[in-house]
Design an enzyme around this catalytic site. Sequence first.
Site, mmCIF file in Angstrom:
data_model
loop_
_atom_site.group_PDB
_atom_site.id
_atom_site.type_symbol
_atom_site.label_atom_id
_atom_site.label_comp_id
_atom_site.label_asym_id
_atom_site.label_seq_id
_atom_site.Cartn_x
_atom_site.Cartn_y
_atom_site.Cartn_z
ATOM 1 N N LYS A 202 -5.018 -9.843 10.638
ATOM 2 C CA LYS A 202 -4.804 -9.029 9.434
ATOM 3 C C LYS A 202 -3.327 -8.678 9.342
ATOM 4 O O LYS A 202 -2.729 -8.258 10.339
ATOM 5 C CB LYS A 202 -5.626 -7.749 9.531
ATOM 6 C CG LYS A 202 -5.168 -6.644 8.567
ATOM 7 C CD LYS A 202 -6.119 -5.484 8.534
ATOM 8 C CE LYS A 202 -5.527 -4.299 7.777
ATOM 9 N NZ LYS A 202 -6.485 -3.220 7.564
ATOM 10 N N LYS A 204 -0.702 -6.131 7.587
ATOM 11 C CA LYS A 204 -0.502 -4.923 6.777
ATOM 12 C C LYS A 204 0.593 -5.206 5.769
ATOM 13 O O LYS A 204 1.744 -5.469 6.140
ATOM 14 C CB LYS A 204 -0.103 -3.770 7.712
ATOM 15 C CG LYS A 204 0.397 -2.503 7.064
ATOM 16 C CD LYS A 204 -0.569 -1.880 6.104
ATOM 17 C CE LYS A 204 -1.939 -1.640 6.697
ATOM 18 N NZ LYS A 204 -2.930 -1.102 5.786
ATOM 19 N N ASP A 233 -3.554 -6.627 3.548
ATOM 20 C CA ASP A 233 -3.924 -5.297 3.033
ATOM 21 C C ASP A 233 -2.695 -4.599 2.444
ATOM 22 O O ASP A 233 -1.935 -3.957 3.167
ATOM 23 C CB ASP A 233 -4.491 -4.471 4.193
ATOM 24 C CG ASP A 233 -4.817 -3.041 3.789
ATOM 25 O OD1 ASP A 233 -4.800 -2.739 2.579
ATOM 26 O OD2 ASP A 233 -5.095 -2.224 4.691
ATOM 27 N N PRO A 234 -2.454 -4.736 1.122
ATOM 28 C CA PRO A 234 -1.298 -4.067 0.515
ATOM 29 C C PRO A 234 -1.533 -2.582 0.223
ATOM 30 O O PRO A 234 -0.722 -1.957 -0.461
ATOM 31 C CB PRO A 234 -1.075 -4.842 -0.792
ATOM 32 C CG PRO A 234 -2.122 -5.899 -0.865
ATOM 33 C CD PRO A 234 -3.174 -5.562 0.133
ATOM 34 N N HIS A 332 -12.182 0.024 9.754
ATOM 35 C CA HIS A 332 -10.786 0.366 9.536
ATOM 36 C C HIS A 332 -10.243 1.059 10.774
ATOM 37 O O HIS A 332 -11.003 1.610 11.565
ATOM 38 C CB HIS A 332 -10.755 1.325 8.340
ATOM 39 C CG HIS A 332 -9.521 2.144 8.225
ATOM 40 N ND1 HIS A 332 -9.387 3.389 8.806
ATOM 41 C CD2 HIS A 332 -8.355 1.904 7.590
ATOM 42 C CE1 HIS A 332 -8.192 3.876 8.519
ATOM 43 N NE2 HIS A 332 -7.552 3.000 7.782
HETATM 44 O O1 GKR Z 1 -1.119 2.498 10.265
HETATM 45 O O2 GKR Z 1 0.299 2.317 8.642
HETATM 46 C C1 GKR Z 1 -0.830 2.218 9.087
HETATM 47 C C2 GKR Z 1 -1.945 1.740 8.191
HETATM 48 O O3 GKR Z 1 -1.438 1.466 6.921
HETATM 49 C C3 GKR Z 1 -3.033 2.772 8.120
HETATM 50 O O4 GKR Z 1 -2.513 4.025 7.776
HETATM 51 C C4 GKR Z 1 -4.127 2.431 7.133
HETATM 52 O O5 GKR Z 1 -4.965 3.544 7.004
HETATM 53 O O6 GKR Z 1 -4.804 0.691 8.686
HETATM 54 C C5 GKR Z 1 -5.060 1.337 7.554
HETATM 55 C C6 GKR Z 1 -5.633 0.479 6.452
HETATM 56 O O7 GKR Z 1 -6.291 -0.468 6.745
HETATM 57 O O8 GKR Z 1 -5.464 0.811 5.284
HETATM 58 MG MG MG Z 2 -6.817 -0.903 4.684
#
Ligand code: GKR
Ligand code: MG
Length: 434
Positions: A202, A204, A233-234, A332
């Site tokens: 995945k 981010k 995941d945007p 998540h």
């Molecule tokens: O850890 O920055 C991060 C993620 O963006 C997290 O805050 C998200 O809640 O992992 C998460 C997601 O899948 O949206």
């Molecule tokens: Mg997410």
Amino acid sequence: MASTPGPRIKDIHITPIATVDPPLLNAAGLHAPYALRTVLEIVTEDNISGISEIPGTKDIDAALEDSKKLLIGQDVFQLNQIRQMLVQAFGKDSSADRGLAPWDQRKLVHIFSAVEVACLDIIGKVTNKPVVDLLGGKMRDRVPFAAYLFYKYAGAGGELGFEQDPTASGWDEARQKSALNPEEIVAQAQAMCREFGFQSIKLKGGVFPPRQEVDAIFALREAFGPDVPLRIDPNALWQVETAIQYGREMEPVLEYLEDPVRGQENMAQVRKALKTPLATNMCTTSFEEIPRSIALGSEDIILSDHHFWGGLRASMTLAGICETFGRGLSMHSNSHLGISLAAMVHLGAALPKMTYALDTHYPWQSDEIIIGGRLKFEEGSVLVPTEPGLGVELDRVALAKLHENYKACGLTKRNDEVEMQKVQPGWKFEAVRW
Ligand code: GKR
Ligand code: MG
């Protein structure tokens, strides 16, 4: 013969901690050098201890503190009554309380998750059963997780901040490197998969313009081939047109597209236009949002999180609802340590179906607060603990050290915008950017 009452709660210890977290980038900004977690320990009158871990926020810690007076004296088996008491005391969280950030900021779900997991840990110890058995029993022995890639600045987090530890090697070294373009993302993925054996990936997103992030997905496909499922995941930062345009381009290579756009209506529009399944941890985030999700058809997969859905049993209820309405269910995550990972593994083991490897931030953290240190991944999976309860115990020396970090670091809640502004003055979070 009448049954005997369960053990009663004598003491509750709430310990906020700060765990080293590298400078990871995301739609909301930048991770601080420490991620905050709160560790809850419930002790019964016969000195059985149960533990849990939730994301750390000063307000939620204060509410947990307030809930002590209600919880002390309660029978740990009476989780339905405990829940009702907490709802009466704190009111129901509304969807608006969740906030616009990628993570959930509601109070009750966190509190009930903390209390429930610690009570289940105790119930498991009393009945000599692992938590997974209290959730209906094990459907698998190993729970698979995905490599969770992040754009990031070089740096280790913690006191090292943006510096790197020159003595680090292996994944410890790779974790500190920058990843700001497709090549560096591929290198990060290769190092992470080599270390943990993950078999799904995945990315981010929501950090750079979509073109750059979509190129990284194609670079991953090139490097890993068609057998490694890919997701991006945007965090809801794309407009509907952007999501449809890039979603179509990625159709041949994506396992699922996670929260491309904000809100159930927008997700439903994108879903109609694409063949790729849509997943969410942002548009359908509570039971009250499910009827509308079904009516609109806003996603294919709900990414549960026991910290945000009110515990492990609530997540099992969600799994049943997903099954009824033809939704997939996966998990998540946020920066976390081993107590949360153990709870996720018990839940993952109990889920009727495991179509998708679960999310975890665990490789990004280097500290641990459980005896025996960091939990191990084998070929991307964690073995389901067979010991009674969660199967993990507090390392009190390590806990005290991370509590000292908490006191010293001065952070009281996650605020990625403020952290980002330290690097890019004037940077502003935008709910929809591209
Ligand atoms: O850890 O920055 C991060 C993620 O963006 C997290 O805050 C998200 O809640 O992992 C998460 C997601 O899948 O949206
Ligand atoms: Mg997410």
